[in-house]
Motif scaffolding. Sequence first.
Motif, PDB file in Angstrom:
ATOM      1  N   ARG A   1      65.644 -12.768   9.698  1.00  0.00           N
ATOM      2  CA  ARG A   1      67.069 -13.354  10.269  1.00  0.00           C
ATOM      3  C   ARG A   1      68.116 -12.137  10.309  1.00  0.00           C
ATOM      4  NH1 ARG A   1      68.063 -19.601   9.326  1.00  0.00           N
ATOM      5  NH2 ARG A   1      66.080 -20.296   9.852  1.00  0.00           N
ATOM      6  N   GLU A   2      67.845 -11.272   9.409  1.00  0.00           N
ATOM      7  CA  GLU A   2      68.798 -10.065   9.541  1.00  0.00           C
ATOM      8  C   GLU A   2      68.423  -8.966  10.630  1.00  0.00           C
ATOM      9  OE1 GLU A   2      71.093  -9.391   7.359  1.00  0.00           O
ATOM     10  OE2 GLU A   2      70.806 -10.655   5.604  1.00  0.00           O
TER      11      GLU A   2
ATOM     12  N   THR B   1      76.908  -0.969   7.099  1.00  0.00           N
ATOM     13  CA  THR B   1      78.004  -1.812   7.663  1.00  0.00           C
ATOM     14  C   THR B   1      79.067  -0.865   8.278  1.00  0.00           C
ATOM     15  OG1 THR B   1      77.873  -3.610   6.253  1.00  0.00           O
ATOM     16  CG2 THR B   1      79.565  -3.678   7.404  1.00  0.00           C
TER      17      THR B   1
ATOM     18  N   TRP C   1      73.025  -1.837   9.590  1.00  0.00           N
ATOM     19  CA  TRP C   1      72.451  -2.966   8.376  1.00  0.00           C
ATOM     20  C   TRP C   1      73.336  -3.260   7.378  1.00  0.00           C
ATOM     21  CZ3 TRP C   1      68.403  -5.903   8.414  1.00  0.00           C
ATOM     22  CH2 TRP C   1      67.681  -6.103   7.269  1.00  0.00           C
ATOM     23  N   ARG C   2      73.326  -4.512   7.210  1.00  0.00           N
ATOM     24  CA  ARG C   2      74.315  -5.099   5.951  1.00  0.00           C
ATOM     25  C   ARG C   2      73.549  -4.907   4.508  1.00  0.00           C
ATOM     26  NH1 ARG C   2      74.236  -9.092   9.725  1.00  0.00           N
ATOM     27  NH2 ARG C   2      76.140  -9.539  11.078  1.00  0.00           N
TER      28      ARG C   2
ATOM     29  N   ARG D   1      70.803 -16.979   5.907  1.00  0.00           N
ATOM     30  CA  ARG D   1      70.242 -15.778   5.721  1.00  0.00           C
ATOM     31  C   ARG D   1      69.119 -15.948   4.544  1.00  0.00           C
ATOM     32  NH1 ARG D   1      71.936 -11.942   9.095  1.00  0.00           N
ATOM     33  NH2 ARG D   1      73.684 -12.074  10.130  1.00  0.00           N
TER      34      ARG D   1
ATOM     35  N   GLU E   1      76.559  -4.735  14.528  1.00  0.00           N
ATOM     36  CA  GLU E   1      75.040  -5.070  13.928  1.00  0.00           C
ATOM     37  C   GLU E   1      74.252  -4.697  15.020  1.00  0.00           C
ATOM     38  OE1 GLU E   1      73.732  -5.200  10.635  1.00  0.00           O
ATOM     39  OE2 GLU E   1      75.571  -4.690   9.848  1.00  0.00           O
TER      40      GLU E   1
ATOM     41  N   ASN F   1      73.470  -8.554  16.010  1.00  0.00           N
ATOM     42  CA  ASN F   1      73.133  -9.510  15.206  1.00  0.00           C
ATOM     43  C   ASN F   1      74.034 -10.369  14.587  1.00  0.00           C
ATOM     44  OD1 ASN F   1      72.025 -10.189  11.908  1.00  0.00           O
ATOM     45  ND2 ASN F   1      70.085 -10.782  13.348  1.00  0.00           N
ATOM     46  N   ASP F   2      73.831 -11.653  14.481  1.00  0.00           N
ATOM     47  CA  ASP F   2      74.936 -12.549  14.214  1.00  0.00           C
ATOM     48  C   ASP F   2      76.371 -11.997  14.623  1.00  0.00           C
ATOM     49  OD1 ASP F   2      75.802 -14.861  12.862  1.00  0.00           O
ATOM     50  OD2 ASP F   2      75.840 -13.975  10.998  1.00  0.00           O
TER      51      ASP F   2
END
Length: 625
Positions: free
Chosen positions: A61-62, A367, A362-363, A56, A396, A418-419
């Motif tokens: 990418r987030e 979260t 969103w981290r 990341r 996410e 995401n991820d």
Amino acid sequence: MHRALSGRRPRVGPRPDALLGFSAALLLAAPAAAEWAFTDVTAAAGVGAPHSLDHRLTPAREIIGGAAVGDYDGDGWVDIYSLGGNLSANSLFRNNGDGTFTDHAAAAGVDLPGTLGNGAIFADWDGDGDLDLFVGGIETTEAVMFRNEGDGTFTDVTAASGVVLPQDTFSGSFADYDRDGDLDLFAAHWFVSPRQTGHVWRNNGDGTFTDVDSLAGYVDFPPYAPSVGDNSFAYNLADLDSDGDPDLVCAADFRTSHHFRNDDGTFVNVTDPGVIIDENGMGTCIGDYDNDGDLDWFVTSIYGPTVPPFKVGNRLYVNDGNGVLSDGTAAAGVADGGWGWAASFQDFNNDGWLDIFHVNGWRPAYTFNKSRMFVNAGDGTFDELAFPLGCADTGEGRGVCCFDYDRDGDIDIYIANNDQPATLLRNDGLTNHWLDVSLSGAAPNTQEVGARVRVTANGITQLRELLCGSNFLSNDPVTAHFGLGAADTADVVEIEWTNGAVTVLTDVPADQELQLPQPGLEDPTLVPEPTAASAISILGAAPNPFRTGTTLRFALPVAGPVTVRVFDAAGRRVRTLADGARGRGEHAVTWNGRDDRGRPVASGVYWYEVRSGAARAQGRLARLR
């Protein structure tokens, strides 16, 4: 006080997550079996597609990921294309029609392993009757244009199409903005120079596209913060001012969301900075939430105690009927969406009023924040009921696709994280009636993108416009879904076709998928025309129209092999009724209104073809349900 879940909305008190700890709130999230709720069926359906990234190092990418839904193989069941990240591959989940899916991405040539794909959408941009695929990308992964070959495979035609997008590309959308009959491409780019072009791609009608930002007037953005740059996330194109052409709205980051009016193929910036005030526009959707006959605009944006605090949150922009927007967020009660992303207007409880679902996360600040389900109370306000309805997903979330994957008459939810793996939520327990309307148009706009459908029932008229746009990195099918509440019949169904024709149907039975061909589209394009040399005699079908079954009669001049097949209005084979030798003379075969897999077909126009050697002939049928 709320009524029972099976009729309208759950019987709940104050928001449980506001009063209780997380564990206690989860206990309240399981409604009784007979009530309306969502069930996580990801594992059972086989669609828990991974999305995984190796590192990341960039903000983009987030954000990335997404999914697209559409019936790419033309079998009547909606399929899912899900992006996988650069530690995995993309998935093309073919709907098996039994509640499960099978991944055909590698065989179809669209798996794209090890890439940073970002946002996808299905659209028939070449006008040949099947759904092609657009996939965006970031960093060294460029956007891809895939042409559907009609045999379950796709071909990368990016170079030949002329669509070159070296900059980071997020959501794609398609619409016929210049009203020349074909679908043009709109590509959103986040965090790039305001001088960068490549947003509006005019379809030249020959498989190629041309970058026409300046010619189309898509310039002078962001409208009131030019130093910020281009931070576009997702476009919707819909006829907000009801003048016959699609206008453009864009959810964009850093207070740069914007609104362009379409004036005969040229966009005019009509963004009102006193109204369009979302601080971080991300997800977007269009719908007539108040059933007043025009289309309104919802934008997700950050709300909560971050540093600095974001206090504006989501925005609901209300249409005055002429395309002029005002802010109705406070009255509707939909501002608090956490860190919202993709959103969709759908009537999730089939009561006749559009609800809003959007994903979240969103981290690290947001979260484990839950998705939002804003249920329309029918009085201009919404109740947020994600926990009691079982759709409070805490992944996410980035993309979301809302569609009826199991064809049981209600809208299910597919969340692209995401991820993290994707999630499929099945809609269960509804007793309200419904009606789905899909249209077959003349090529090249074969799905009639831009057409309008109105349904009147229970004294309410609902409006849908068929859109091929982005929820943010994701899309819903080009189908109009209507909840009818307790009404088992729609009093009036009215279609405004893109060519100006109007179709009006009355007393249409509920609980069916209504598939209608454009007036004048009398022959399915994929069914061979009768030839002058044909000596087969079509003797008619009875009953016709039919509901439960019909008998098709024909006569052969000589003995020989005979094939009898049924096609829908778009020319797709539905059923093979006979395939073998027959003698000279009259013959009859019966059809029970089901396809080759035993599923009842929708109401609409069908064609049957009798073929024997080089001779062939066809007749017309109408199915009612």
